[in-house]
Design an enzyme around this catalytic site. Structure first.
Site, PDB file in Angstrom:
ATOM      1  N   ASN A   1      50.430   9.462   7.971  1.00  0.00           N
ATOM      2  CA  ASN A   1      51.567   9.704   8.471  1.00  0.00           C
ATOM      3  C   ASN A   1      51.934  11.213   8.025  1.00  0.00           C
ATOM      4  O   ASN A   1      51.387  11.809   7.229  1.00  0.00           O
ATOM      5  CB  ASN A   1      52.617   8.648   8.317  1.00  0.00           C
ATOM      6  CG  ASN A   1      53.026   8.757   6.709  1.00  0.00           C
ATOM      7  OD1 ASN A   1      53.305   9.693   5.744  1.00  0.00           O
ATOM      8  ND2 ASN A   1      52.851   7.501   6.373  1.00  0.00           N
TER       9      ASN A   1
ATOM     10  N   ASP B   1      51.809   1.059   7.357  1.00  0.00           N
ATOM     11  CA  ASP B   1      51.999  -0.276   7.839  1.00  0.00           C
ATOM     12  C   ASP B   1      50.562  -0.963   8.460  1.00  0.00           C
ATOM     13  O   ASP B   1      50.560  -2.358   8.097  1.00  0.00           O
ATOM     14  CB  ASP B   1      52.841  -0.635   9.097  1.00  0.00           C
ATOM     15  CG  ASP B   1      54.122  -0.038   8.731  1.00  0.00           C
ATOM     16  OD1 ASP B   1      54.650  -0.562   7.768  1.00  0.00           O
ATOM     17  OD2 ASP B   1      54.760   0.572   9.683  1.00  0.00           O
TER      18      ASP B   1
ATOM     19  N   LYS C   1      29.831   7.354   9.123  1.00  0.00           N
ATOM     20  CA  LYS C   1      30.709   8.152  10.209  1.00  0.00           C
ATOM     21  C   LYS C   1      30.446   7.515  11.525  1.00  0.00           C
ATOM     22  O   LYS C   1      29.288   7.384  11.708  1.00  0.00           O
ATOM     23  CB  LYS C   1      30.577   9.568  10.212  1.00  0.00           C
ATOM     24  CG  LYS C   1      31.175  10.147  11.354  1.00  0.00           C
ATOM     25  CD  LYS C   1      30.871  11.812  11.341  1.00  0.00           C
ATOM     26  CE  LYS C   1      31.479  12.442  12.417  1.00  0.00           C
ATOM     27  NZ  LYS C   1      31.382  13.717  12.479  1.00  0.00           N
TER      28      LYS C   1
ATOM     29  N   PRO D   1      49.698  -4.725   2.624  1.00  0.00           N
ATOM     30  CA  PRO D   1      50.896  -5.355   1.777  1.00  0.00           C
ATOM     31  C   PRO D   1      51.994  -4.632   1.761  1.00  0.00           C
ATOM     32  O   PRO D   1      52.115  -3.356   2.051  1.00  0.00           O
ATOM     33  CB  PRO D   1      50.182  -5.283   0.663  1.00  0.00           C
ATOM     34  CG  PRO D   1      49.131  -3.979   0.574  1.00  0.00           C
ATOM     35  CD  PRO D   1      48.577  -4.113   1.776  1.00  0.00           C
ATOM     36  N   ASP D   2      53.199  -5.414   1.819  1.00  0.00           N
ATOM     37  CA  ASP D   2      54.449  -5.061   1.735  1.00  0.00           C
ATOM     38  C   ASP D   2      54.930  -4.880   0.353  1.00  0.00           C
ATOM     39  O   ASP D   2      55.489  -5.941  -0.237  1.00  0.00           O
ATOM     40  CB  ASP D   2      55.466  -5.866   2.547  1.00  0.00           C
ATOM     41  CG  ASP D   2      56.853  -5.501   2.954  1.00  0.00           C
ATOM     42  OD1 ASP D   2      57.291  -4.410   1.982  1.00  0.00           O
ATOM     43  OD2 ASP D   2      57.295  -5.628   4.009  1.00  0.00           O
TER      44      ASP D   2
ATOM     45  N   PHE E   1      63.325   2.813   1.034  1.00  0.00           N
ATOM     46  CA  PHE E   1      63.607   3.870   1.952  1.00  0.00           C
ATOM     47  C   PHE E   1      63.287   3.346   3.427  1.00  0.00           C
ATOM     48  O   PHE E   1      62.413   2.530   3.806  1.00  0.00           O
ATOM     49  CB  PHE E   1      62.711   5.225   1.654  1.00  0.00           C
ATOM     50  CG  PHE E   1      63.300   5.911   0.704  1.00  0.00           C
ATOM     51  CD1 PHE E   1      63.841   7.521   0.845  1.00  0.00           C
ATOM     52  CD2 PHE E   1      63.311   5.584  -0.593  1.00  0.00           C
ATOM     53  CE1 PHE E   1      64.351   7.995  -0.009  1.00  0.00           C
ATOM     54  CE2 PHE E   1      64.206   6.089  -1.544  1.00  0.00           C
ATOM     55  CZ  PHE E   1      64.600   7.626  -1.418  1.00  0.00           C
TER      56      PHE E   1
ATOM     57  N   LYS F   1      66.601  -4.070   7.621  1.00  0.00           N
ATOM     58  CA  LYS F   1      65.498  -4.064   6.499  1.00  0.00           C
ATOM     59  C   LYS F   1      65.906  -4.288   5.279  1.00  0.00           C
ATOM     60  O   LYS F   1      64.924  -4.849   4.331  1.00  0.00           O
ATOM     61  CB  LYS F   1      64.840  -2.684   6.624  1.00  0.00           C
ATOM     62  CG  LYS F   1      63.762  -2.278   5.550  1.00  0.00           C
ATOM     63  CD  LYS F   1      63.207  -0.931   5.826  1.00  0.00           C
ATOM     64  CE  LYS F   1      61.947  -0.782   4.899  1.00  0.00           C
ATOM     65  NZ  LYS F   1      61.350   0.713   5.305  1.00  0.00           N
TER      66      LYS F   1
ATOM     67  N   LYS G   1      63.802  -7.202   3.476  1.00  0.00           N
ATOM     68  CA  LYS G   1      62.973  -6.931   2.132  1.00  0.00           C
ATOM     69  C   LYS G   1      63.531  -7.667   1.068  1.00  0.00           C
ATOM     70  O   LYS G   1      62.699  -7.973   0.209  1.00  0.00           O
ATOM     71  CB  LYS G   1      62.799  -5.463   2.085  1.00  0.00           C
ATOM     72  CG  LYS G   1      62.463  -4.958   3.306  1.00  0.00           C
ATOM     73  CD  LYS G   1      60.986  -5.040   3.546  1.00  0.00           C
ATOM     74  CE  LYS G   1      60.272  -4.085   4.600  1.00  0.00           C
ATOM     75  NZ  LYS G   1      58.850  -4.112   4.864  1.00  0.00           N
TER      76      LYS G   1
END
Length: 398
Positions: free
Chosen positions: A208, A276, A286, A303-304, A323, A337, A341
């Site tokens: 990201n 995620d 490759k 994993p969270d 965050f 959230k 969590k």
């Protein structure tokens, strides 16, 4: 508090010298005695009268003051302080320090002291990036000097990049830490930062746009308040803060392992933008194009980390901060959230492309807690970090 502490403040010749006036005020608010030394170039930006009025004492500027030098005044000045602070620390002044020159009062004081020295650099971005300046910084660090900043942002000269002097309250926090007076002294805090890279094959990965800038700023701010910081970072664009324990990882699974190994801690700040999903079966070689056929990638959930730490039955940190980077319904999504969590706080921000926040130098956040949403004004990521670190200190010290 800095009650009874004596700070010798050397004000160099840069436009950021105006911030030294606010720094003096903030230090005196906290009970410190400030003895100002104004360089000749510094007096081009702030006047001796304004500095003296705020410090409440005489400003020193001349090495060859016969009355004072009869009693070796420059030696006494350098030895009587608890800390020497150079703000702004210009390229010229740092070069003198690194080379051991002593051709004016400021450089003589810095050479004649065995007292700790804290430098707040301030200069044009190209001057800061120049190899000569970086050699001088390395030499000064090797000699035992500590640094706060510089920050990244717009310059008075119209350019942009690292070189802005740290804000006065950042310098105050660094002074606290240098003197061992930080409110987080004795506290161990975990900070995660940056993106994660989830491999597809040996040359490709999922990632990201997180630069790691906010996490780095938070780690630095907590360290300045005296915390022992364990900084677990993915492959970020921004270098990790100094004075912390750095653990570098690539993937979410590696980050979870590093977080688990760092426990127990007094608080955890989970600023990393953890992917995620990952590819369920990473290819060992490759993946080749085959006559225009598209590869089929099967994904698995990562994993969270925030949820796992927040919901620990034993050894959970006393304060867990998550965050939430959102593009729609920021407050509603961040509030949900936090509940999902199980963390104590969520720092929520809108990262829609038009905000310029993702990968930028500013942030516009809301702090979501059990008491509701606290809206903070848009500010630099360094200022967000200072505010968050102070709130953490208020909780842990209370």
């Amino acid at each position: 508090m800095l009650s009874s502490k004596h700070i010798l403040l050397i004000i160099g010749g840069g436009i950021a010298a105006y911030k030294s006036l606010e720094l003096i005020r903030r230090l005196r608010e906290r009970g410190a005695t400030v003895t100002p030394v104004l360089t000749r170039a510094g007096s081009e930006f702030v006047t001796p009268l304004s500095v003296s009025a705020l410090a409440g004492v005489e400003v020193h500027s001349d090495l060859f003051d016969l009355t004072k030098e009869a009693e070796m005044g420059h030696i006494q000045l350098s030895r009587s302080a608890d800390l020497l602070v150079v703000a702004p620390g210009t390229a010229d002044l740092m070069a003198k320090m690194a080379q051991g020159r002593a051709d004016d009062l400021a450089s003589t004081l810095l050479l004649a002291t065995d007292t700790p020295v804290l430098i707040a650099p301030s200069m044009n971005v190209r001057m800061w990036d120049h190899p000569a300046t970086q050699r001088n910084v390395a030499a000064l660090k090797g000699d035992g000097a500590s640094f706060v900043g510089p920050n990244e942002g717009d310059m008075a000269c119209g350019e942009y990049g690292p070189g802005r002097m740290a804000e006065p309250m950042e310098i105050v926090a660094a002074i606290d830490a240098a003197l061992g007076n930080g409110p987080l002294k004795g506290k161990r805090i975990l900070v995660t930062s940056g993106p994660t890279h989830e491999p597809i094959d040996p040359v490709r990965y999922i990632a990201n746009r997180s630069s790691g800038a906010q996490g780095t700023a938070i780690g630095a701010a907590l360290a300045r308040l005296g915390a022992e910081v364990v900084f677990v970072t993915g492959p970020a664009d921004v270098a990790p803060p100094e004075g912390v324990e750095v653990v570098k990882v690539q993937s979410a699974a590696q980050m979870l392992d590093a977080v688990t190994a760092a426990l127990p801690v007094d608080a955890g700040v989970f600023a990393a933008a953890v992917a995620d999903w990952r590819v369920a079966s990473e290819s060992n070689s490759k993946i080749k194009k085959k006559n225009g056929q598209l590869p089929v990638l099967e994904f698995a959930e990562n994993p969270d980390i925030l949820a796992q730490v927040s919901q620990m039955k034993e050894g959970r940190p006393g304060l867990v901060v998550g965050f939430a980077a959102e593009t729609d319904d920021v407050i509603a999504n961040a509030t949900a959230k936090r509940a999902r969590k199980g963390c104590d706080w969520i720092v929520a921000n809108d990262v829609s492309p038009e905000t310029g926040i993702m990968g930028g130098t500013e942030n516009d956040v809301m702090l979501i807690s059990q008491g509701g949403a606290e809206d903070w004004p848009r500010m630099s990521k360094a200022a967000v970090a200072e505010r968050l670190a102070q709130k953490i200190a208020d909780v842990l010290a209370g």
